[in-house]
Design a protein around this motif. Sequence first.
Motif, mmCIF file in Angstrom:
data_model
loop_
_atom_site.group_PDB
_atom_site.id
_atom_site.type_symbol
_atom_site.label_atom_id
_atom_site.label_comp_id
_atom_site.label_asym_id
_atom_site.label_seq_id
_atom_site.Cartn_x
_atom_site.Cartn_y
_atom_site.Cartn_z
ATOM 1 N N GLN A 307 47.802 39.174 48.698
ATOM 2 C CA GLN A 307 47.096 38.985 47.437
ATOM 3 C C GLN A 307 47.871 38.058 46.517
ATOM 4 O O GLN A 307 47.286 37.223 45.822
ATOM 5 C CB GLN A 307 46.867 40.331 46.749
ATOM 6 C CG GLN A 307 46.002 40.244 45.492
ATOM 7 C CD GLN A 307 44.620 39.685 45.778
ATOM 8 O OE1 GLN A 307 43.919 40.186 46.658
ATOM 9 N NE2 GLN A 307 44.222 38.648 45.055
ATOM 10 N N ARG A 308 49.195 38.190 46.539
ATOM 11 C CA ARG A 308 50.011 37.332 45.686
ATOM 12 C C ARG A 308 49.885 35.869 46.103
ATOM 13 O O ARG A 308 49.746 34.977 45.262
ATOM 14 C CB ARG A 308 51.471 37.778 45.758
ATOM 15 C CG ARG A 308 52.349 37.110 44.711
ATOM 16 C CD ARG A 308 53.696 37.750 44.645
ATOM 17 N NE ARG A 308 54.526 37.105 43.641
ATOM 18 C CZ ARG A 308 55.839 37.248 43.559
ATOM 19 N NH1 ARG A 308 56.444 38.057 44.412
ATOM 20 N NH2 ARG A 308 56.530 36.622 42.641
ATOM 21 N N ASN A 310 47.401 34.565 47.747
ATOM 22 C CA ASN A 310 46.033 34.156 47.452
ATOM 23 C C ASN A 310 45.862 33.822 45.968
ATOM 24 O O ASN A 310 45.195 32.844 45.610
ATOM 25 C CB ASN A 310 45.073 35.272 47.859
ATOM 26 C CG ASN A 310 43.641 34.804 47.945
ATOM 27 O OD1 ASN A 310 42.853 35.036 47.041
ATOM 28 N ND2 ASN A 310 43.296 34.144 49.040
ATOM 29 N N ASP A 311 46.480 34.622 45.106
ATOM 30 C CA ASP A 311 46.420 34.355 43.666
ATOM 31 C C ASP A 311 47.104 33.039 43.321
ATOM 32 O O ASP A 311 46.603 32.264 42.485
ATOM 33 C CB ASP A 311 47.069 35.498 42.883
ATOM 34 C CG ASP A 311 46.253 36.784 42.917
ATOM 35 O OD1 ASP A 311 45.050 36.715 43.236
ATOM 36 O OD2 ASP A 311 46.829 37.852 42.631
ATOM 37 N N LYS A 314 45.039 29.988 44.084
ATOM 38 C CA LYS A 314 44.046 29.667 43.047
ATOM 39 C C LYS A 314 44.692 29.091 41.790
ATOM 40 O O LYS A 314 44.176 28.141 41.202
ATOM 41 C CB LYS A 314 43.240 30.927 42.709
ATOM 42 C CG LYS A 314 42.320 31.384 43.835
ATOM 43 C CD LYS A 314 41.484 32.585 43.437
ATOM 44 C CE LYS A 314 42.277 33.862 43.498
ATOM 45 N NZ LYS A 314 41.426 35.063 43.289
ATOM 46 N N SER A 315 45.824 29.676 41.368
ATOM 47 C CA SER A 315 46.414 29.281 40.085
ATOM 48 C C SER A 315 47.290 28.038 40.164
ATOM 49 O O SER A 315 47.369 27.263 39.207
ATOM 50 C CB SER A 315 47.239 30.440 39.511
ATOM 51 O OG SER A 315 48.343 30.737 40.363
#
Length: 348
Positions: A307-308, A310-311, A314-315
């Motif tokens: 998740q990290r 993946n985040d 995006k960012s």
Amino acid sequence: MQFFGKALTALACGALFASASWAADVTNVRVLGWYGNQPQSQKLERPFWEKIGERTQGQFKANFRTIDELGLKGFESLRTLQSGAFDIVSFQISFVSGEAPVLMGADLPGAAFTFGDLQRNLTAYQPVLEKELDTRFNAKLLTTWSFPFQILYCKGQVKSLDDLRGKKVRVSGALSAKLVESLGGASVTLAGPEVYQGLMQGVVDCAVTGSQYGNSNDWFEVSDSLLPIPVGGAGAVLHVARKAFWDKLSAEQQASLAGELKKLEGDLWAMGRESHENGINCNIGRTPCDGKLGKMTLVKSTPADQQRVNDLLKSDLIPLWLQDCNAASSTCGDDWFKTIGAAAGIQP
């Protein structure tokens, strides 16, 4: 073009062209493969082209050379196709990201964590790849496949991505460098043959590469923790044909060659999966292993780590990639989010 050097001059003089003794209905294909030290090249691609005549009932005869045999660099692969020196070229997307940033959208770190994810993404992105290759490079997409994922070898006990903070990490490209830096590490550029000594001497604390490459180069001797989360993306590869060559083929020839390449594509995907798992097995001392048995500790990626990443995709990574991609294509971002973004559940 000067960048081809003497090797390509010699090829242009006739070394790769059809012999006069060949039958008139046989089409000679000049093929440039990727680096010859890869098992995909040795065990699948070279034998495929050597037997293309048998596979197509005598419709084709191929002369296959790898990029390192000719002394060329990875970023030159697309240029050789555009020059007309070769009819079909295979290349790893990340090596041409500078001149083809739209293609790089197929293999952004954090968009895929399994081969199933990656195949899904490449299938979704295929219309974008086809359009970009056609309009900018006068090329036709033939196959998409991948080398094993680019994972982490680290010295000492590393239990999660949090432990990369403050560590020096050898990276595989600009996007993996950005990801490492966003995780609190320091990115380092180091050629593959220099990594073993770099890890041993403390020049770097961790290094990114494929499981099999790291094993064959003995990285397991100078590192302790193996993190299979793909912080360097995968190693997506394309086979593309020069459009002028492809358009001269008859419909029957096109169907025959495309059909055989589709079989090769399936074999290459299978080898990617198998070699990824086999390389991990070898590094941690588990069988089956076709390489060298090591004693590394496998640190399984957690949902939190995924998740990290993946985040951060995006960012941090997508905005960085779009700086170059938007300059090449005004629809780059929209195309990506409508294809891979939609398939992977990533929205702007």
